[in-house]
Scaffold this active site. Sequence first.
Site, short mmCIF file in Angstrom:
data_model
loop_
_atom_site.label_atom_id
_atom_site.label_comp_id
_atom_site.label_asym_id
_atom_site.label_seq_id
_atom_site.Cartn_x
_atom_site.Cartn_y
_atom_site.Cartn_z
N SER A 171 8.99 -73.50 32.71
CA SER A 171 8.42 -72.40 33.46
C SER A 171 9.49 -71.40 33.90
O SER A 171 10.64 -71.78 34.18
CB SER A 171 7.71 -72.94 34.71
OG SER A 171 7.34 -71.90 35.59
N TYR A 218 6.41 -65.17 32.98
CA TYR A 218 5.57 -64.34 33.84
C TYR A 218 6.04 -62.90 33.70
O TYR A 218 7.24 -62.64 33.59
CB TYR A 218 5.67 -64.77 35.30
CG TYR A 218 4.96 -66.06 35.63
CD1 TYR A 218 3.60 -66.18 35.44
CD2 TYR A 218 5.66 -67.15 36.15
CE1 TYR A 218 2.94 -67.36 35.76
CE2 TYR A 218 5.01 -68.33 36.46
CZ TYR A 218 3.65 -68.43 36.26
OH TYR A 218 3.01 -69.60 36.57
N THR A 225 2.04 -66.24 30.29
CA THR A 225 0.93 -66.54 31.21
C THR A 225 0.30 -65.24 31.68
O THR A 225 0.97 -64.37 32.22
CB THR A 225 1.42 -67.37 32.40
OG1 THR A 225 1.88 -68.64 31.93
CG2 THR A 225 0.29 -67.61 33.40
N ARG A 282 -3.60 -70.58 48.01
CA ARG A 282 -3.52 -72.04 47.95
C ARG A 282 -3.23 -72.55 49.36
O ARG A 282 -2.10 -72.49 49.85
CB ARG A 282 -2.43 -72.47 46.97
CG ARG A 282 -2.69 -71.90 45.57
CD ARG A 282 -1.48 -71.95 44.67
NE ARG A 282 -1.72 -71.24 43.43
CZ ARG A 282 -0.79 -71.03 42.50
NH1 ARG A 282 0.44 -71.49 42.67
NH2 ARG A 282 -1.09 -70.38 41.39
N LYS A 304 -1.45 -67.76 27.50
CA LYS A 304 -2.02 -68.77 28.38
C LYS A 304 -2.86 -68.13 29.48
O LYS A 304 -2.45 -67.14 30.07
CB LYS A 304 -0.89 -69.60 29.02
CG LYS A 304 -1.35 -70.78 29.87
CD LYS A 304 -0.15 -71.55 30.37
CE LYS A 304 -0.53 -72.82 31.10
NZ LYS A 304 -1.28 -72.54 32.35
N HIS A 361 -5.63 -72.12 35.05
CA HIS A 361 -4.41 -72.41 35.82
C HIS A 361 -4.59 -73.68 36.65
O HIS A 361 -4.10 -73.79 37.78
CB HIS A 361 -4.04 -71.23 36.72
CG HIS A 361 -2.57 -71.01 36.85
ND1 HIS A 361 -1.86 -70.14 36.05
CD2 HIS A 361 -1.64 -71.56 37.67
CE1 HIS A 361 -0.59 -70.15 36.38
NE2 HIS A 361 -0.41 -71.01 37.36
N ILE A 403 -7.08 -82.31 32.33
CA ILE A 403 -6.84 -83.45 31.44
C ILE A 403 -6.06 -84.53 32.17
O ILE A 403 -4.93 -84.31 32.61
CB ILE A 403 -6.10 -82.98 30.17
CG1 ILE A 403 -7.02 -82.08 29.34
CG2 ILE A 403 -5.62 -84.19 29.35
CD1 ILE A 403 -6.35 -81.44 28.17
N GLY A 436 -0.28 -80.85 32.67
CA GLY A 436 0.60 -80.47 33.76
C GLY A 436 0.70 -81.59 34.78
O GLY A 436 1.69 -82.31 34.86
#
Length: 389
Positions: free
Chosen positions: A112, A135, A161, A170, A257, A281, A315, A335
Site C-alpha cells: 500500500s 492513491y 485504488t 470510521r 481497484k 474497500h 473473503i 486483506g
Amino acid sequence: MPLPSRSFIATIEDMRVLAEKRVPRMFYDYADSGSWTESTYRANEADLQKIRFRQRVARNMENRNIATTMVGIPAAMPVALAPTGLTGMQHADGEILAAQAAEAFGVPFTLSTMSICSIEDVAAHTTKPFWFQLYVMRDRDFIERLIDRAKAANCSALMLTLDLQILGQRHKDLRNGLTAPPRLTLPNLLNLATKPAWCYQMLRTGRRTFRNIVGHAKGVGDLSSLSSWTAEQFDPRLSWDDVEWIKKRWGGKLILKGILDPEDARLAADTGADALIVSNHGGRQLDGAMSAISMLPRIVDAVDSKIEVWMDSGIRSGQDILRAVALGARGTLIGRAFLYGLGAGGREGVTKALQILANELDVTMALCGHRDIHDIDRDILVPGTYPTA
C-alpha cells in the site's frame, strides 16, 4: 511473535481471535472495522455465506489443481494479498514479513501507499517482484516519484485504488485517535502494557511511520506534518483522465481497484487496464453500499471478457474464494484474512492463513466434483442461493 505451539488454529476466525489478543486495540480495530454502522462490512461476509454448493459424488478427485494466473502472473491459488494501510502496525515490519510469506507460498503481494515499510524496504527483503498500490494525491510530482520508485523496485503491476477520494467515516478509528506510531496517552499506555510481545518487537525496528511518504513528500519530515498532509492530499477530483495519465506514466500492468457499479466497470474496461477489482474497500468507505459478491455477476456481465475481473471484500475462507470464482472472478484479494495471521504470528501467521485458505479451497472444490480451478463456474452452486446479472 510466533504462533503458540499449544494453540490449535484451523480457521481464519481462530487467527482473528489470537490477533485481537496480541495487537494493540487501535491497530486491531483499524483492521477489523467498517465505516458508519458497518452494515456493508457485515453484508460482505453474510452475502457470501448465503451461497450454497452442490455436493457431487462418485467423481475422480485425484490430481487437483488450484493454481492459476492473475494478469499473466503465476499464483498458487486465485488469491493475492491486498494492499492494506498500517500493515507494519499489526506486527513489526509487517509488510516485509507478509511479502516474504506470499513470495514463499507463491501468491502476489501488494504494498500500500500508506504502508509502514517503504517500497525500498520490501524490495530489499524479497527476491521476486511484488505489486504496488497507488492513491491519487493532489501533489502530482509526488505521485510521479512514487510510480518511478515502484519501477525502480521492479514492481510487476500497479494497482490504482479509485474508491478513496474522500475518506469514509470510521468511528472506531476516530474514537481511538488512530496514529502511527500511537500517541502515548494514558489509555494507549494502559492498552500497550497488555501487549508486551508487540511492544518488544516494535522497539526492535525503526519502521514505525509511513515510510513511503515521510522524507519523500515535500514538507513531510515528521509525524505532525504527515498528519496534516494526508488530510489534504487525497484528491477528490480524481477522474478517468487521471487513470489514463497514470497508465501512460506507469507503462506496465495496471489494475483498477474499487469498482462496484456496472457502468464504472465498463469505463474501467475502456481504459485498457489489465484487471479490475470488484470491491467496496472492505466496507470501509460507503456504508450502505452493496456487498462485493452481490455485484460481481453484474460486473462480469457488463465487461464481457474485455478485462480480468477480480473481487475482494468479505473473503474469510477458501470456500469464499471458490464462491467468487464460480461467479466469474478470475482472482480474489484478501486483506483482513492475512492481517489476522500477521497479528497472530508474524510471517508464520501469514503462511498459516494462506495454508488454511488453500486447503479449504482445494477440499471444497473436490467435494463439488471438480479437480481444476479453471473448470469452476456457477454450475457448482445451488440455483436461487447466489446473485445473478
